[in-house]
Design an enzyme around this catalytic site. Structure first.
Site, mmCIF file in Angstrom:
data_model
loop_
_atom_site.group_PDB
_atom_site.id
_atom_site.type_symbol
_atom_site.label_atom_id
_atom_site.label_comp_id
_atom_site.label_asym_id
_atom_site.label_seq_id
_atom_site.Cartn_x
_atom_site.Cartn_y
_atom_site.Cartn_z
ATOM 1 N N LYS A 71 0.842 -1.203 0.000
ATOM 2 C CA LYS A 71 0.000 0.000 0.000
ATOM 3 C C LYS A 71 0.873 1.247 0.000
ATOM 4 O O LYS A 71 1.889 1.308 0.691
ATOM 5 C CB LYS A 71 -0.922 0.043 1.221
ATOM 6 C CG LYS A 71 -1.876 1.245 1.184
ATOM 7 C CD LYS A 71 -2.933 1.194 2.260
ATOM 8 C CE LYS A 71 -2.436 1.682 3.594
ATOM 9 N NZ LYS A 71 -3.528 1.853 4.574
ATOM 10 N N GLN A 142 -12.636 9.115 9.912
ATOM 11 C CA GLN A 142 -12.438 7.804 10.522
ATOM 12 C C GLN A 142 -13.433 7.497 11.639
ATOM 13 O O GLN A 142 -13.666 6.329 11.975
ATOM 14 C CB GLN A 142 -11.004 7.706 11.061
ATOM 15 C CG GLN A 142 -10.667 6.437 11.837
ATOM 16 C CD GLN A 142 -10.899 5.149 11.075
ATOM 17 O OE1 GLN A 142 -11.293 4.125 11.640
ATOM 18 N NE2 GLN A 142 -10.675 5.168 9.760
ATOM 19 N N ASP A 163 -15.787 17.130 19.165
ATOM 20 C CA ASP A 163 -14.940 17.689 18.117
ATOM 21 C C ASP A 163 -14.898 19.193 18.323
ATOM 22 O O ASP A 163 -15.878 19.783 18.807
ATOM 23 C CB ASP A 163 -15.499 17.356 16.722
ATOM 24 C CG ASP A 163 -14.476 17.587 15.620
ATOM 25 O OD1 ASP A 163 -13.838 16.612 15.180
ATOM 26 O OD2 ASP A 163 -14.300 18.753 15.208
ATOM 27 N N GLY A 225 -5.316 8.120 16.766
ATOM 28 C CA GLY A 225 -4.850 9.311 16.069
ATOM 29 C C GLY A 225 -3.353 9.401 15.847
ATOM 30 O O GLY A 225 -2.910 9.887 14.811
ATOM 31 N N ALA A 226 -2.551 8.988 16.824
ATOM 32 C CA ALA A 226 -1.096 9.114 16.690
ATOM 33 C C ALA A 226 -0.557 8.040 15.753
ATOM 34 O O ALA A 226 -0.557 6.856 16.086
ATOM 35 C CB ALA A 226 -0.437 8.989 18.065
ATOM 36 N N ASP A 227 -0.118 8.464 14.574
ATOM 37 C CA ASP A 227 0.373 7.511 13.578
ATOM 38 C C ASP A 227 1.629 8.016 12.879
ATOM 39 O O ASP A 227 1.982 7.581 11.793
ATOM 40 C CB ASP A 227 -0.719 7.210 12.537
ATOM 41 C CG ASP A 227 -1.183 8.452 11.792
ATOM 42 O OD1 ASP A 227 -0.729 9.570 12.135
ATOM 43 O OD2 ASP A 227 -1.991 8.324 10.864
ATOM 44 N N SER A 298 -2.816 1.995 18.178
ATOM 45 C CA SER A 298 -2.979 1.574 16.784
ATOM 46 C C SER A 298 -2.248 2.523 15.851
ATOM 47 O O SER A 298 -2.553 3.719 15.796
ATOM 48 C CB SER A 298 -4.463 1.544 16.420
ATOM 49 O OG SER A 298 -4.648 1.293 15.046
#
Length: 327
Positions: A71, A142, A163, A225-227, A298
């Protein structure tokens, strides 16, 4: 012949209502990964600082799945200002017996589905069985996929949404109520997260927005969120109070929720309870008590993309969806 699937094709084959099928396939992928039956080189990054974005390359191969995948995915937080998605992707599926590509597919929807699916799998193994209240922090693209997976994995009776854009939160709540028949309310302040049994955070922030004092005993957290390096949604004390489960230790340590604490030397290998694959494979147990706080970090693994792409490919062939191209 290569099967070409555009974004509309993929969404027709795998609508959000099929989240249970994706969760099942993703769970199998993590089981194989936990047993050591998967090849997955570390995610590679290209950073475009002047454009506030990056490009990621993610290959994977699981022999029992019969395919390999690669990907290419971007993350550009400013894209919505141009009418583009923050995250867009494409996947190439290859036959491992000869290396030939069998499919090229748009993977923006796949990325959202598999990211939601893994949160559902983590919730299945780590959340309390009597969990009733879900809090979703961040109402972006998401968020709905997080809701869809947690609804599949638990017995949620109400959903709280926060939000900074209240209108987005209200819109998400209305759609979620229509889709799942669950009461939804908009949170006025993030600290209302203290009421939740399960928390899914899906924000792009680089400074903590969720404090340790707001997380009650017995809560399960899906930190989504942390990626990328430097991203962080939770105070480090949240990590220190939690049983930490990661999707992959190498990737999480430099790009997940733990990355900041890891770089500072506050969190290390001894503080990580398990990788999710170890729990799914039965090598380690999931939740052990009703009072412990569990946190799933994640970052998104290539095995998830492979799992979803194989499912899309097989369903598309069965339903005669997509176009074939001779190469």
């Amino acid at each position: 012949m290569v099967l070409i699937l555009n974004e509309n094709d993929v969404e027709r084959v795998l609508p959000i209502s099929a989240m249970d099928k994706v969760m099942e396939k993703v769970e199998k992928a993590f089981k194989e990964y936990g047993k050591g039956n998967a090849q997955m080189p570390p995610k590679q990054y290209l950073f475009f600082k002047q454009y506030n974005g990056d490009l990621r390359i993610m290959p994977a191969y699981i022999p029992s799945f019969g395919f390999a995948s690669t990907k290419i995915v971007n993350v550009h937080p400013d894209n919505p200002k141009q009418g583009l998605d923050t995250v867009m992707a494409i996947i190439v599926l290859n036959d491992p017996s000869n290396g030939l590509p069998v499919a090229v597919m748009s993977a923006t929807h796949i990325t959202r589905m598999r990211t939601g699916a893994v949160a559902g799998v983590a919730t299945k193994y780590l959340a309390r069985k009597d969990s009733e209240i879900l809090a979703v922090i961040g109402a972006g693209a998401q968020a709905m996929f997080q809701i869809a997976s947690v609804v599949q994995a638990s017995s949620i009776r109400s959903i709280m949404i926060y939000d900074i854009d209240v209108k987005k939160a209200m819109k998400l709540g209305k759609i979620a109520n229509q889709m799942f028949g669950i009461n939804c309310k908009v949170m006025k302040k993030v600290e209302e997260v203290r009421e939740a049994d399960i928390v899914c955070s899906v924000t792009p922030v680089r400074k903590p927005i969720i404090k340790a004092e707001w997380i009650k005993p017995g809560t399960h957290i899906n930190a989504i969120g942390a990626d990328a390096p430097g991203k962080q949604e939770y105070e480090i004390d949240v990590l220190k109070n939690a049983k930490i489960v990661v999707d992959g230790i190498e990737q999480a340590s430099h790009a997940g929720e733990i990355n900041v604490a890891w770089r500072k030397g506050i969190i290390g290998k001894d503080d990580i309870y398990a990788e999710l694959g170890q729990i799914v494979a039965g090598i380690k147990k999931g939740r052990k008590s009703s009072n412990e706080i569990t946190l799933f970090d994640s970052t998104g693994l290539a095995i998830q993309d492979l799992a979803a792409a194989v499912l899309v490919y097989k369903l598309a062939r069965k339903k005669h969806i997509g176009k074939e191209l001779k190469i």
